[in-house]
Design an enzyme around this catalytic site. Sequence first.
Site, mmCIF file in Angstrom:
data_model
loop_
_atom_site.group_PDB
_atom_site.id
_atom_site.type_symbol
_atom_site.label_atom_id
_atom_site.label_comp_id
_atom_site.label_asym_id
_atom_site.label_seq_id
_atom_site.Cartn_x
_atom_site.Cartn_y
_atom_site.Cartn_z
ATOM 1 N N GLU A 30 0.520 -0.674 -14.340
ATOM 2 C CA GLU A 30 0.445 1.167 -14.517
ATOM 3 C C GLU A 30 1.449 1.495 -15.915
ATOM 4 O O GLU A 30 2.438 2.347 -15.429
ATOM 5 C CB GLU A 30 1.071 1.534 -13.354
ATOM 6 C CG GLU A 30 0.211 1.208 -11.959
ATOM 7 C CD GLU A 30 0.909 1.588 -10.573
ATOM 8 O OE1 GLU A 30 1.653 2.105 -10.528
ATOM 9 O OE2 GLU A 30 0.219 1.188 -9.554
ATOM 10 N N GLU B 227 -7.036 -3.904 -6.085
ATOM 11 C CA GLU B 227 -6.395 -3.355 -4.761
ATOM 12 C C GLU B 227 -7.225 -2.489 -4.083
ATOM 13 O O GLU B 227 -7.084 -1.318 -3.596
ATOM 14 C CB GLU B 227 -5.279 -2.541 -5.384
ATOM 15 C CG GLU B 227 -4.333 -3.448 -6.174
ATOM 16 C CD GLU B 227 -2.949 -2.687 -6.577
ATOM 17 O OE1 GLU B 227 -2.659 -1.573 -6.033
ATOM 18 O OE2 GLU B 227 -2.198 -3.198 -7.572
HETATM 19 O O1 9MR Z 1 1.364 -1.719 -0.649
HETATM 20 C C1 9MR Z 1 2.677 -1.653 -1.287
HETATM 21 C C2 9MR Z 1 3.636 -0.989 -0.472
HETATM 22 O O2 9MR Z 1 3.827 -1.876 0.689
HETATM 23 C C3 9MR Z 1 4.884 -0.621 -1.039
HETATM 24 O O3 9MR Z 1 5.878 -0.047 -0.317
HETATM 25 C C4 9MR Z 1 4.646 0.187 -2.410
HETATM 26 C C5 9MR Z 1 5.766 0.570 -3.162
HETATM 27 O O4 9MR Z 1 5.441 1.232 -4.236
HETATM 28 O O5 9MR Z 1 3.466 -0.526 -3.294
HETATM 29 C C6 9MR Z 1 2.331 -0.708 -2.687
HETATM 30 O O6 9MR Z 1 1.566 -1.334 -3.181
HETATM 31 C C7 9MR Z 1 1.184 -0.699 -4.494
HETATM 32 C C8 9MR Z 1 0.879 -1.772 -5.804
HETATM 33 O O7 9MR Z 1 2.282 -2.581 -5.942
HETATM 34 C C9 9MR Z 1 0.620 -1.193 -7.006
HETATM 35 N N1 9MR Z 1 -0.526 -0.138 -6.856
HETATM 36 C C10 9MR Z 1 -0.484 0.794 -5.694
HETATM 37 C C11 9MR Z 1 -0.255 0.110 -4.410
HETATM 38 C C12 9MR Z 1 -0.279 0.944 -3.229
HETATM 39 O O8 9MR Z 1 0.879 2.008 -3.403
#
Ligand code: 9MR
Length: 388
Positions: free
Chosen positions: A181, A297
């Site tokens: 990102e 994802e």
């Molecule tokens: O699923 C993840 C969640 O448990 C975390 O708290 C969060 C923190 O920002 O990140 C989530 O995963 C993200 C991923 O690392 C990057 N793309 C977006 C995902 C969903 O928010």
Amino acid sequence: MFKNLSVNRRRFLYISLSGLAGATAIIVGKDKLIMSHSQAVDNRNRDFRVAGLAPLKKRAAAKGLIYGAASMQDFLLSDKNLETNFVRECGILVPENELKWDALRPSPDKFDFAKSDWLAQFAQRNGMLFRGHTLVWHQQLPQWFKEVVNPQNAEKFLVEHITTVTKRYAGQIRAWDVVNEAIEPNDELPGGWRRSPWLEHLGPNYIELAYQVAAGVDSKAMLVYNENDLEYDIPHQEAKRTLVLKLLERLKSKGTPIHALGIQSHLRGGETRFNANKFRKFLNDVASLGLKILVTELDVGDRNLPADLARRDRIVAACYEDYLSTVLDERAVIEVLTWGLTDKYTWYSQFLPRSDGKPVRPLLLDSNLKRKLAWNAIAKAFDRAPKR
Ligand code: 9MR
């Protein structure tokens, strides 16, 4: 995703009230509300039947694809039912949080690999591939990061982190999301860069540096650039696709060791602004650079969908199938990962809950780990995909 819309749209005035956070659109007749948009995309007669009960990893493999999902260690450790289903369905595992900075770096001079090692071993023990997410991101940085990292030492921290982590898993990791990102047009910086501590301290060259360091340590891993909000035909995402393409072109022209684009694919149930032709063109442009493409994802948010379970599940499933059938037409797409496997464990419950308080249902198994229509939709898309 208007493919199966049965209403004669010319008879209606279509008013889109949808915002970036999700579609809440209505269709009105001359003077009264006729149906909500999500009703319109819902098609009760759509056929989600699939042949046989073979798990997703087998259906994917039959087409030269890899299917897998993200999970946290805590869930796999404590939930036998999840473990069984995970091993049955998935050919690859990605730690949802355990390889991020805040998980690995309790202090500036320490690494804690306890949870990520457990997951790596879990994958190995169960004959699954293992995927790395993520080495460089602006989120989930440890508490100490802000106080300790500055323009003078940021490069040292970046290089040391990537070197240590990629070394630990060299030979075990199929692919790394090296940078996650890095583009955000809404931040309005020249070049479309996202405001991040890495950009602030090192300028945009941090991206190239990250790939060079990772490749220097693990020459076998597939090095991926992972990005969100690329899927829909809306100005912000169109701008993002253009910027991402430019970034990839630049990296390739400099000989940077980058091998694939990861398209996160957090979809919104009921969202109609998906333009399959435009998206195919984008995928083709990426593939023309000699890059592979991964869906990294995938899930389908249901916060704006009707509460009724059968209808909600149908719309979510339609969204999975329509998206995947477009994406899998492109042969450069070689992996599909969902962001979780079951509605029991999903980031949506915490980050994007429904306003009616009902449990969210964005994934392919329900909270009892039973296959939903979304599972069928994915299975169908794999069964119909051309072979790689
Ligand atoms: O699923 C993840 C969640 O448990 C975390 O708290 C969060 C923190 O920002 O990140 C989530 O995963 C993200 C991923 O690392 C990057 N793309 C977006 C995902 C969903 O928010």
